[in-house]
Design an enzyme around this catalytic site. Structure first.
Site, mmCIF file in Angstrom:
data_model
loop_
_atom_site.group_PDB
_atom_site.id
_atom_site.type_symbol
_atom_site.label_atom_id
_atom_site.label_comp_id
_atom_site.label_asym_id
_atom_site.label_seq_id
_atom_site.Cartn_x
_atom_site.Cartn_y
_atom_site.Cartn_z
ATOM 1 N N THR A 166 -30.714 72.404 7.366
ATOM 2 C CA THR A 166 -30.328 70.966 7.036
ATOM 3 C C THR A 166 -29.651 70.873 5.759
ATOM 4 O O THR A 166 -29.658 71.848 4.781
ATOM 5 C CB THR A 166 -31.454 70.148 6.687
ATOM 6 O OG1 THR A 166 -31.086 68.833 5.972
ATOM 7 C CG2 THR A 166 -32.637 70.787 5.968
ATOM 8 N N ASP A 167 -28.653 70.155 5.340
ATOM 9 C CA ASP A 167 -27.966 69.976 4.084
ATOM 10 C C ASP A 167 -28.765 69.582 3.014
ATOM 11 O O ASP A 167 -28.515 69.832 2.017
ATOM 12 C CB ASP A 167 -26.659 69.142 4.392
ATOM 13 C CG ASP A 167 -27.229 67.483 4.598
ATOM 14 O OD1 ASP A 167 -28.611 67.208 4.873
ATOM 15 O OD2 ASP A 167 -26.357 66.770 4.788
ATOM 16 N N GLU A 168 -30.049 69.060 3.344
ATOM 17 C CA GLU A 168 -30.822 68.868 2.237
ATOM 18 C C GLU A 168 -31.558 70.126 1.387
ATOM 19 O O GLU A 168 -31.963 69.730 0.199
ATOM 20 C CB GLU A 168 -32.241 68.061 2.760
ATOM 21 C CG GLU A 168 -31.845 66.887 3.744
ATOM 22 C CD GLU A 168 -32.816 65.740 3.635
ATOM 23 O OE1 GLU A 168 -33.857 65.888 3.096
ATOM 24 O OE2 GLU A 168 -32.655 64.690 4.538
ATOM 25 N N TYR A 219 -40.167 68.144 2.175
ATOM 26 C CA TYR A 219 -39.421 68.616 3.615
ATOM 27 C C TYR A 219 -38.365 69.569 2.984
ATOM 28 O O TYR A 219 -38.615 70.703 3.883
ATOM 29 C CB TYR A 219 -38.916 67.228 4.128
ATOM 30 C CG TYR A 219 -37.636 67.880 5.338
ATOM 31 C CD1 TYR A 219 -38.183 68.290 6.469
ATOM 32 C CD2 TYR A 219 -36.342 67.313 4.956
ATOM 33 C CE1 TYR A 219 -37.198 68.689 7.396
ATOM 34 C CE2 TYR A 219 -35.477 67.671 5.891
ATOM 35 C CZ TYR A 219 -35.912 68.276 7.252
ATOM 36 O OH TYR A 219 -34.989 68.668 7.956
ATOM 37 N N LYS A 223 -37.979 73.623 4.198
ATOM 38 C CA LYS A 223 -36.794 74.149 4.962
ATOM 39 C C LYS A 223 -36.119 75.248 4.147
ATOM 40 O O LYS A 223 -35.765 76.154 4.665
ATOM 41 C CB LYS A 223 -35.848 73.078 5.159
ATOM 42 C CG LYS A 223 -36.373 72.011 6.237
ATOM 43 C CD LYS A 223 -36.607 72.534 7.697
ATOM 44 C CE LYS A 223 -35.323 72.697 8.468
ATOM 45 N NZ LYS A 223 -35.581 73.090 9.726
HETATM 46 P P1 NAD Z 1 -37.717 65.948 15.626
HETATM 47 O O1 NAD Z 1 -38.800 65.729 14.598
HETATM 48 O O2 NAD Z 1 -37.255 65.071 16.224
HETATM 49 O O3 NAD Z 1 -38.318 67.153 16.550
HETATM 50 C C1 NAD Z 1 -39.007 68.047 16.174
HETATM 51 C C2 NAD Z 1 -39.620 68.863 17.346
HETATM 52 O O4 NAD Z 1 -40.419 70.096 17.062
HETATM 53 C C3 NAD Z 1 -40.510 67.895 18.218
HETATM 54 O O5 NAD Z 1 -40.381 68.142 19.461
HETATM 55 C C4 NAD Z 1 -41.996 68.637 17.857
HETATM 56 O O6 NAD Z 1 -42.832 68.250 18.762
HETATM 57 C C5 NAD Z 1 -41.510 70.143 17.551
HETATM 58 N N1 NAD Z 1 -42.437 70.791 16.816
HETATM 59 C C6 NAD Z 1 -43.097 70.183 15.549
HETATM 60 N N2 NAD Z 1 -44.045 71.197 15.039
HETATM 61 C C7 NAD Z 1 -44.029 72.479 16.067
HETATM 62 C C8 NAD Z 1 -44.660 73.588 16.198
HETATM 63 N N3 NAD Z 1 -45.541 73.811 15.088
HETATM 64 N N4 NAD Z 1 -44.355 74.223 17.091
HETATM 65 C C9 NAD Z 1 -43.652 73.836 18.307
HETATM 66 N N5 NAD Z 1 -42.996 72.623 18.218
HETATM 67 C C10 NAD Z 1 -43.208 71.620 17.137
HETATM 68 O O7 NAD Z 1 -36.611 66.825 14.802
HETATM 69 P P2 NAD Z 1 -35.086 66.889 14.987
HETATM 70 O O8 NAD Z 1 -34.424 65.709 14.268
HETATM 71 O O9 NAD Z 1 -34.692 66.952 16.349
HETATM 72 O O10 NAD Z 1 -34.723 68.183 13.943
HETATM 73 C C11 NAD Z 1 -34.526 69.421 14.632
HETATM 74 C C12 NAD Z 1 -34.382 70.529 13.568
HETATM 75 O O11 NAD Z 1 -33.189 70.065 12.878
HETATM 76 C C13 NAD Z 1 -35.456 70.381 12.245
HETATM 77 O O12 NAD Z 1 -35.804 71.855 11.946
HETATM 78 C C14 NAD Z 1 -34.618 69.718 11.153
HETATM 79 O O13 NAD Z 1 -35.152 70.238 10.200
HETATM 80 C C15 NAD Z 1 -33.311 69.924 11.622
HETATM 81 N N6 NAD Z 1 -32.178 69.033 11.129
HETATM 82 C C16 NAD Z 1 -32.448 67.748 11.585
HETATM 83 C C17 NAD Z 1 -31.279 66.760 11.150
HETATM 84 C C18 NAD Z 1 -31.256 65.257 11.532
HETATM 85 O O14 NAD Z 1 -30.731 64.711 11.215
HETATM 86 N N7 NAD Z 1 -32.631 64.789 12.702
HETATM 87 C C19 NAD Z 1 -30.258 67.138 10.544
HETATM 88 C C20 NAD Z 1 -30.281 68.542 10.212
HETATM 89 C C21 NAD Z 1 -31.056 69.381 10.451
HETATM 90 O O1 DAU Z 2 -29.278 65.239 5.936
HETATM 91 C C1 DAU Z 2 -30.114 65.946 6.971
HETATM 92 C C2 DAU Z 2 -31.530 65.213 7.167
HETATM 93 O O2 DAU Z 2 -31.111 64.000 7.577
HETATM 94 C C3 DAU Z 2 -32.426 66.108 8.055
HETATM 95 O O3 DAU Z 2 -32.679 67.423 7.565
HETATM 96 C C4 DAU Z 2 -33.836 65.415 8.375
HETATM 97 O O4 DAU Z 2 -34.614 65.962 9.207
HETATM 98 C C5 DAU Z 2 -33.724 63.720 8.766
HETATM 99 O O5 DAU Z 2 -34.660 63.093 8.872
HETATM 100 C C6 DAU Z 2 -32.306 63.325 7.802
HETATM 101 O O6 DAU Z 2 -33.144 62.877 6.614
HETATM 102 P P1 DAU Z 2 -32.878 61.605 5.754
HETATM 103 O O7 DAU Z 2 -34.041 61.417 4.761
HETATM 104 O O8 DAU Z 2 -31.410 61.519 5.055
HETATM 105 O O9 DAU Z 2 -32.878 60.625 7.175
HETATM 106 P P2 DAU Z 2 -33.710 59.111 7.009
HETATM 107 O O10 DAU Z 2 -33.150 58.610 8.740
HETATM 108 O O11 DAU Z 2 -35.066 59.183 7.129
HETATM 109 O O12 DAU Z 2 -32.975 58.035 6.207
HETATM 110 C C7 DAU Z 2 -31.461 58.130 6.017
HETATM 111 C C8 DAU Z 2 -31.320 57.189 5.013
HETATM 112 O O13 DAU Z 2 -31.681 56.059 5.077
HETATM 113 C C9 DAU Z 2 -32.103 57.637 3.549
HETATM 114 O O14 DAU Z 2 -31.053 57.264 2.546
HETATM 115 C C10 DAU Z 2 -33.170 56.655 3.300
HETATM 116 C C11 DAU Z 2 -32.684 55.539 4.063
HETATM 117 N N1 DAU Z 2 -33.916 54.521 4.766
HETATM 118 C C12 DAU Z 2 -34.456 55.499 5.896
HETATM 119 C C13 DAU Z 2 -35.354 54.592 6.370
HETATM 120 C C14 DAU Z 2 -36.372 55.456 7.718
HETATM 121 C C15 DAU Z 2 -33.968 53.566 4.673
HETATM 122 O O15 DAU Z 2 -33.280 52.825 3.619
HETATM 123 N N2 DAU Z 2 -34.899 52.602 5.151
HETATM 124 C C16 DAU Z 2 -35.544 53.097 6.240
HETATM 125 O O16 DAU Z 2 -36.452 52.602 6.532
#
Ligand code: NAD
Ligand code: DAU
Length: 424
Positions: A166-168, A219, A223
């Site tokens: 992730t970019d985080e 988180y 990562k």
């Molecule tokens: P998500 O939370 O929707 O899905 C995570 C999945 O992993 C789920 O299906 C869960 O059951 C499974 N899981 C959790 N713990 C596990 C374990 N111990 N063993 C096997 N499976 C397990 O997450 P997402 O948003 O699809 O993100 C997927 C990946 O991409 C993550 O690694 C996250 O850090 C990364 N990522 C997410 C975003 C985003 O915006 N959502 C952006 C950049 C990177």
């Molecule tokens: O940047 C990549 C990341 O993006 C991934 O690594 C993470 O897995 C993914 O969850 C996401 O992280 P964020 O914290 O940026 O996503 P989230 O949707 O939780 O929040 C997006 C923005 O919105 C953040 O600035 C917090 C704000 N927010 C979020 C929620 C849930 C609100 O203002 N209100 C809310 O209820």
């Protein structure tokens, strides 16, 4: 649904996919976390692109974030298998590596929500660090093929471990402008991203692959640790790895704890829309199918040992994301009144009066913005879906898939919502 119809649907869904990069021979993918949001969209993408030229094994623990409904049609296909299990389970992962013998391990499995990491950091260490190290080590042992002339470990041809990061991990950028300014890109990037117009930014700085790692939440700290292990396995054992670091994804099948699906769901439920702080934080939004394409390109063509940043060229302040969702749903309810049946409280307004500014997230990162020059110029990838198109598709997907939404918002989700937002 029969397999033929299923393939046609997938082709329609990902209609912008063309056969551009290489398919030298049948590839086997072990996809961890494939029942989650991005993992499942990746499985759908790979099947739509390569069809029966791939075999996929999905390993997922089915935590609250994993939903078997999301991949129900895929796991009925002859070239897809599903195993419920934990990436931290040594015996299970060793056996799957031996029996399935994947070319690619793509590790999506993680605890992914920042707010939950603030409440329960420990779980994030267990899954995101220890789980990743386990699957990395099992892959190393399964793929090892003796040593070379200098005694260094050799691996079987064509194997690769890809860590989805992730970019985080880069921490937070400053927001230098209150309103967005035009984003200038280099000529080499301009040639790749033709068709993407009106790019904008809120700051001068961007995350490149050389930006120092500076995570700020439990988180992102977890990562980052996982990334360091993946790089350590490359440096120490010569293991064939890549890491991709992506910005915020949005699209179908996202769990409604994340901003965009939460806002859509709250509007339908007639609830207020919680915006953290002043809503001024900036995220770089990427449509999930574009991310899936980038991952597959890195797997097949990325240089071993390299990190690739993936971003949307699409910075926006949270408040504007929320307002645009309100505008879209209000328009749809006006122009297509049959959708009004989805409103639990049709008498309540759908306008900016339902926004509620709530207590900010502790340590809330101000701005993320990816510089995707490396993946654009090396692999020819760019974010194809403009936000206006992606967000309309995402809203409509949520409206049209209420049984899926209901399956993830009953029971535990209500408890989570009350705990997270009840006294905020
Ligand atoms: P998500 O939370 O929707 O899905 C995570 C999945 O992993 C789920 O299906 C869960 O059951 C499974 N899981 C959790 N713990 C596990 C374990 N111990 N063993 C096997 N499976 C397990 O997450 P997402 O948003 O699809 O993100 C997927 C990946 O991409 C993550 O690694 C996250 O850090 C990364 N990522 C997410 C975003 C985003 O915006 N959502 C952006 C950049 C990177
Ligand atoms: O940047 C990549 C990341 O993006 C991934 O690594 C993470 O897995 C993914 O969850 C996401 O992280 P964020 O914290 O940026 O996503 P989230 O949707 O939780 O929040 C997006 C923005 O919105 C953040 O600035 C917090 C704000 N927010 C979020 C929620 C849930 C609100 O203002 N209100 C809310 O209820």
């Amino acid at each position: 649904m029969c397999i033929g119809t299923h393939y046609i649907n997938m082709i329609l869904y990902f209609c912008n996919i063309e056969q551009s990069y290489t398919n030298d021979y049948m590839k086997k993918y072990l996809v961890t976390g494939g029942a989650g949001f991005i993992g499942a969209n990746f499985v759908k993408y790979v099947l739509a692109k390569w069809g029966s030229d791939v075999e996929i094994l999905i390993l997922d623990a089915l935590t609250y974030a994993g939903n078997p409904m999301t991949i129900k049609e895929e796991i009925e296909l002859p070239n897809v298998q599903f195993v419920k299990g934990d990436i931290g389970d040594r015996e299970l992962v060793t056996r799957l590596m031996e029996e399935f013998d994947p070319d690619f391990v793509v590790n999506f499995a993680a605890e992914s929500h920042v707010d939950r990491s603030i409440t329960n950091p420990r779980l994030f260490l267990e899954t995101n660090i220890l789980g990743t190290q386990n699957i990395l080590d099992c892959a190393r042992k399964a793929w090892l093929d003796g040593t070379d002339d200098q005694g260094k470990p050799k691996y079987r041809e064509g194997k690769k471990f890809l860590q989805i990061s992730t970019d985080e991990v880069y921490g937070s950028l400053t927001k230098d402008y209150d309103t967005a300014r035009p984003l200038e890109v280099s000529d080499e990037v301009e040639r790749v991203i033709e068709g993407r117009k009106n790019l904008k930014t809120f700051g001068r700085g961007f995350f490149t692959e050389h930006t120092p790692l500076a995570p700020r939440s439990p988180y992102s700290a977890a990562k980052t640790s996982a990334d360091l292990f993946v790089l350590a396995y490359h440096d120490t054992y010569g293991m064939p790895v890549n890491i991709t670091r992506c910005s915020n994804n949005y699209g179908p099948y996202q769990f409604p704890e994340k901003l965009i699906p939460l806002i859509i769901n709250n509007i339908l439920e007639g609830k207020e829309l919680p915006v953290y702080g002043k809503g001024e934080n900036v995220r770089d939004w990427l449509y999930v199918a574009d991310h899936a394409k980038a991952i597959d390109m890195v797997l097949r063509e990325g240089r071993i040992g390299e990190v690739y940043n993936i971003g949307g060229f699409n910075e926006e302040q949270n408040i504007n994301i929320v307002k645009s969702i309100i505008d879209i749903i209000a328009r749809i309810m006006r122009e297509e009144p049959t959708y009004r049946r989805l409103l639990r409280h049709p008498e309540r307004p759908i306008d900016y009066s339902i926004i509620r500014y709530v207590t900010d997230r502790p340590g809330h990162d101000m701005r993320y913005a990816i510089d995707p020059t490396k993946i654009a110029t090396e692999l020819g990838w760019y974010p194809e879906t403009p936000f206006t198109e992606g967000i309309e598709k995402t809203v409509r997907w949520n409206l049209d898939n209420q049984p899926w939404i209901e399956s993830v918002t009953s029971g535990d989700y209500r408890k989570y919502y009350d705990e997270m937002y009840g006294n905020r």
